[in-house]
Design an enzyme around this catalytic site. Structure first.
Site, PDB file in Angstrom:
ATOM      1  N   GLN A 248     -28.630  43.063  23.376  1.00 44.64           N
ATOM      2  CA  GLN A 248     -29.386  42.406  24.438  1.00 44.64           C
ATOM      3  C   GLN A 248     -29.555  43.324  25.649  1.00 44.64           C
ATOM      4  O   GLN A 248     -29.606  42.863  26.796  1.00 44.64           O
ATOM      5  CB  GLN A 248     -28.694  41.104  24.846  1.00 44.64           C
ATOM      6  CG  GLN A 248     -28.837  39.993  23.831  1.00 44.64           C
ATOM      7  CD  GLN A 248     -30.281  39.583  23.600  1.00 44.64           C
ATOM      8  OE1 GLN A 248     -31.118  39.669  24.493  1.00 44.64           O
ATOM      9  NE2 GLN A 248     -30.576  39.140  22.392  1.00 44.64           N
ATOM     10  N   SER A 249     -29.696  44.596  25.403  1.00 42.50           N
ATOM     11  CA  SER A 249     -29.810  45.574  26.487  1.00 42.50           C
ATOM     12  C   SER A 249     -31.043  45.349  27.357  1.00 42.50           C
ATOM     13  O   SER A 249     -32.179  45.396  26.880  1.00 42.50           O
ATOM     14  CB  SER A 249     -29.862  46.982  25.889  1.00 42.50           C
ATOM     15  OG  SER A 249     -30.222  47.932  26.858  1.00 42.50           O
ATOM     16  N   ASN A 250     -30.803  45.109  28.652  1.00 37.88           N
ATOM     17  CA  ASN A 250     -31.906  45.046  29.610  1.00 37.88           C
ATOM     18  C   ASN A 250     -32.599  46.398  29.717  1.00 37.88           C
ATOM     19  O   ASN A 250     -33.810  46.476  29.875  1.00 37.88           O
ATOM     20  CB  ASN A 250     -31.376  44.647  30.992  1.00 37.88           C
ATOM     21  CG  ASN A 250     -30.715  43.289  31.009  1.00 37.88           C
ATOM     22  OD1 ASN A 250     -31.269  42.317  30.533  1.00 37.88           O
ATOM     23  ND2 ASN A 250     -29.507  43.225  31.547  1.00 37.88           N
TER      24      ASN A 250
ATOM     25  N   CYS B 195     -32.896  48.802  27.406  1.00 35.80           N
ATOM     26  CA  CYS B 195     -33.768  49.096  26.268  1.00 35.80           C
ATOM     27  C   CYS B 195     -35.073  48.310  26.374  1.00 35.80           C
ATOM     28  O   CYS B 195     -36.156  48.847  26.087  1.00 35.80           O
ATOM     29  CB  CYS B 195     -33.051  48.782  24.960  1.00 35.80           C
ATOM     30  SG  CYS B 195     -31.766  49.982  24.531  1.00 35.80           S
TER      31      CYS B 195
ATOM     32  N   GLY C  99     -26.803  47.833  23.961  1.00 34.80           N
ATOM     33  CA  GLY C  99     -26.356  46.711  23.143  1.00 34.80           C
ATOM     34  C   GLY C  99     -27.538  45.903  22.650  1.00 34.80           C
ATOM     35  O   GLY C  99     -28.686  46.129  23.050  1.00 34.80           O
TER      36      GLY C  99
END
Length: 329
Positions: free
Chosen positions: A74-76, A78, A72
């Protein structure tokens, strides 16, 4: 002796275990302890880096120079992949669900600062075609004479699960050092890899811990299948067969709320309460929902037969800031 795959060392381990004295006393239930996997690093903070240590080791062993993953906005995961790639001199391509916003904040800001190439796809394509899209990008990379390694959402793969296989080994060692025995280990479930790794270790070590997941999206049936798939993939890396009975996969459903990355007032209040009582900051996407679920289940008496519970703080601090307008002070 169980032999698991090798990893590359990136995280600050072991992470400490603390007792949540005041909230445990307030709830008058089991003693709640927290494992601070939010402190595995700074740019590399959170549970994702444990899994990435195994994925990236495999990528390097295969001669890959590019990491491709998804998440997403705000992917942690990624962000952690982008940070690990930068640290190791690799290229990162992150495929994000949604569209390019006017301003960058939180994890998305860090993705760009860390030099990741960001690709945007629709929610529908993300849901139905994200793996195909990443493999198409890998073909593009190959056409340029480079070699890519595709990491699924959350690094929830057979190899990634060993990050939390080794985490449970770490917990067992800490129990001996601290003179504490945990009846249950509780974790937020968003893609299944963290829960799968813990459960694999619980079955093979063996230990007596109950591994309990509180899902932050989808439902119990979805994650039973997802966790089973991850463990089946992990079995290919071991020198022994693995069979996990379905009834061993404990998921407490009912705390998804409004949906993935959408918060309810009571979840945000739980984050505020823990912060003011214990000085521990949760995030609204994963740990906030899961800890709220834990608190509610203790109030219901679900865990009245347990003495000590360990909650794994899987990180997510950077994803908190884009939700600042949701809090009331």
């Amino acid at each position: 002796m169980i032999t698991i795959p090798e990893r590359i060392i990136l995280a600050n381990l072991p992470t400490k275990i603390e007792k949540l004295e005041r909230i445990s006393a307030q709830l008058q239930g089991p003693s709640i302890y927290i494992k601070r996997d939010d402190q595995t690093g700074t740019e590399l903070s959170g549970n994702k880096i444990r899994k990435l240590e195994y994925c990236i080791r495999e990528a390097i062993d295969q001669g890959c120079d590019t990491l491709i993953t998804c998440g997403g906005i705000q992917s942690n995961h990624c962000r952690a992949t982008a940070a690990a790639a930068a640290k190791l001199g690799l290229k990162a391509i992150v495929v994000l669900r949604g569209h390019d916003p006017d301003t960058y904040e939180g994890n998305l800001l860090l993705d760009h600062l860390l030099g990741a190439e960001v690709r945007w796809i629709s929610s529908e394509d993300y849901r139905d075609h994200r793996m195909d899209i990443m493999h198409t990008i890998a073909d593009e990379v190959s056409a340029k004479g480079q070699q890519a390694y595709v990491i699924p959402e959350g690094a929830s793969s057979g190899i990634g699960a060993f990050g939390y296989f080794s985490a449970l080994q770490e917990i067992v060692q800490q129990e001996q050092e601290l003179g504490i025995s945990f009846d249950a280990v509780i974790v937020a479930v968003g893609s299944g890899g963290t829960h799968g790794g813990l459960l694999l270790a619980q079955q093979l070590l063996p230990t007596s811990h109950r591994i309990i997941g509180i899902n932050v999206c989808d439902d119990e049936d979805y994650f039973i299948k997802a966790i089973t798939t991850v463990i089946e993939e992990s079995a290919h890396y071991l020198d022994q067969s693995v069979t996990i009975p379905t009834e061993a996969i404990e998921i407490i459903d009912g705390y998804v709320g409004k949906g993935y990355a959408q918060s309810q007032p009571q979840e945000l209040q739980c984050i505020k309460d823990l912060a003011s009582l214990e000085g521990v900051i949760l995030d609204p996407v994963y740990t906030g929902k899961a800890f709220y679920g834990l608190v509610e289940e203790i109030r219901k008496g679900t865990f009245q037969d347990l003495q000590n519970i360990l909650f794994i703080h899987t990180g997510g601090l950077y994803g908190l800031f884009p939700h600042s307008a949701s809090f009331e002070f």
